[in-house]
Motif scaffolding. Structure first.
Motif, PDB file in Angstrom:
ATOM      1  N   TRP A  16       4.852  54.682 106.792  1.00 29.57           N
ATOM      2  CA  TRP A  16       3.754  53.885 107.313  1.00 29.57           C
ATOM      3  C   TRP A  16       2.960  54.671 108.348  1.00 29.57           C
ATOM      4  N   ARG A  17       3.660  55.368 109.242  1.00 26.99           N
ATOM      5  CA  ARG A  17       2.982  56.149 110.274  1.00 26.99           C
ATOM      6  C   ARG A  17       2.100  57.224 109.651  1.00 26.99           C
ATOM      7  N   PHE A  18       2.598  57.911 108.625  1.00 23.82           N
ATOM      8  CA  PHE A  18       1.799  58.942 107.952  1.00 23.82           C
ATOM      9  C   PHE A  18       0.611  58.320 107.211  1.00 23.82           C
ATOM     10  N   LEU A  19       0.832  57.203 106.558  1.00 21.97           N
ATOM     11  CA  LEU A  19      -0.260  56.533 105.843  1.00 21.97           C
ATOM     12  C   LEU A  19      -1.342  56.078 106.813  1.00 21.97           C
ATOM     13  N   GLN A  20      -0.923  55.569 107.969  1.00 15.30           N
ATOM     14  CA  GLN A  20      -1.906  55.171 108.968  1.00 15.30           C
ATOM     15  C   GLN A  20      -2.639  56.395 109.513  1.00 15.30           C
ATOM     16  N   GLY A  21      -1.936  57.498 109.690  1.00 19.30           N
ATOM     17  CA  GLY A  21      -2.576  58.738 110.123  1.00 19.30           C
ATOM     18  C   GLY A  21      -3.618  59.207 109.129  1.00 19.30           C
ATOM     19  N   LEU A  22      -3.307  59.091 107.849  1.00 16.48           N
ATOM     20  CA  LEU A  22      -4.258  59.462 106.803  1.00 16.48           C
ATOM     21  C   LEU A  22      -5.473  58.540 106.826  1.00 16.48           C
ATOM     22  N   ALA A  23      -5.237  57.243 106.965  1.00 19.55           N
ATOM     23  CA  ALA A  23      -6.341  56.277 107.034  1.00 19.55           C
ATOM     24  C   ALA A  23      -7.214  56.561 108.256  1.00 19.55           C
ATOM     25  N   ASP A  24      -6.598  56.912 109.367  1.00 17.88           N
ATOM     26  CA  ASP A  24      -7.366  57.223 110.579  1.00 17.88           C
ATOM     27  C   ASP A  24      -8.254  58.447 110.348  1.00 17.88           C
ATOM     28  N   GLY A  28     -10.637  54.863 107.846  1.00 17.28           N
ATOM     29  CA  GLY A  28     -10.290  53.548 107.325  1.00 17.28           C
ATOM     30  C   GLY A  28      -9.632  52.677 108.367  1.00 17.28           C
ATOM     31  N   GLY A  29      -9.288  51.485 107.982  1.00 17.09           N
ATOM     32  CA  GLY A  29      -8.632  50.534 108.873  1.00 17.09           C
ATOM     33  C   GLY A  29      -7.127  50.659 108.794  1.00 17.09           C
ATOM     34  N   GLU A  30      -6.460  49.585 109.154  1.00 14.24           N
ATOM     35  CA  GLU A  30      -5.004  49.585 109.117  1.00 14.24           C
ATOM     36  C   GLU A  30      -4.515  49.505 107.677  1.00 14.24           C
ATOM     37  N   VAL A  31      -3.450  50.202 107.383  1.00 12.34           N
ATOM     38  CA  VAL A  31      -2.877  50.227 106.038  1.00 12.34           C
ATOM     39  C   VAL A  31      -1.939  49.041 105.846  1.00 12.34           C
ATOM     40  N   GLY A  32      -1.448  48.872 104.624  1.00 11.87           N
ATOM     41  CA  GLY A  32      -0.517  47.796 104.308  1.00 11.87           C
ATOM     42  C   GLY A  32       0.717  47.834 105.196  1.00 11.87           C
TER      43      GLY A  32
END
Length: 153
Positions: A16-24, A28-32
């Motif tokens: 989740w932390r990596f996915l949020q880093g990618l979205a940032d 993008g916004g917050e991930v699932g």
């Protein structure tokens, strides 16, 4: 030294932390949620697989992928949904290593090609993928969700 291993349910927070880093990075916004990752990646009906890259026991990158199928080719492939490497480890071959691990894992379903999407403004990622031999598929991806999707139900 970088090592690679299949992600486990205990790694959901790291994913989740990596996915949020990618979205940032992509604006993008917050991930699932972590609960969604747990249910869909490690539940009874898996919808994706993930591999972590580690250096000295610390996660420094991940790739998240799932089966793909090409009716034109008539063969299975692997779709890379997300690839992320910590800024301090970029340029060390971690991204290439993660993609290689996805290809190895996708051998279980006989993958004969790999596909992924990359933002048109992400010049660094586009150059990285081009250097590996990726090429444009010749069409744009579209998405339908919300009211449009409900109208089809």
């Amino acid at each position: 030294m970088i090592s690679y291993r299949a992600a486990e349910v205990a790694d959901v927070g790291v994913l989740w932390r990596f996915l949020q880093g990618l979205a940032d990075l992509d604006g993008g916004g917050e991930v699932g949620s972590e609960a969604s990752l747990r249910a869909h990646g490690f539940g009874a009906r898996r919808l994706f697989w993930a591999v972590l890259a580690e250096r000295a026991g610390e996660a420094v990158g991940m790739v998240l992928f799932y089966p793909d199928y090409s009716t034109q080719r008539g063969e299975p492939g692997v779709y890379v949904q997300d690839l992320f490497v910590d800024a301090g480890c970029r340029g060390l071959g971690v991204g290439r290593g993660l993609l290689a691990q996805a290809v190895l894992a996708a051998g279980a379903w006989g993958a004969r090609y790999m596909t992924l999407g990359v933002g048109p403004a992400n010049a660094a990622a586009r150059a990285f993928y081009a250097g590996l031999g990726f090429r444009a598929r010749g069409y744009a991806y579209l998405i339908l969700d919300g009211k449009g999707l409900e109208a089809l139900r």
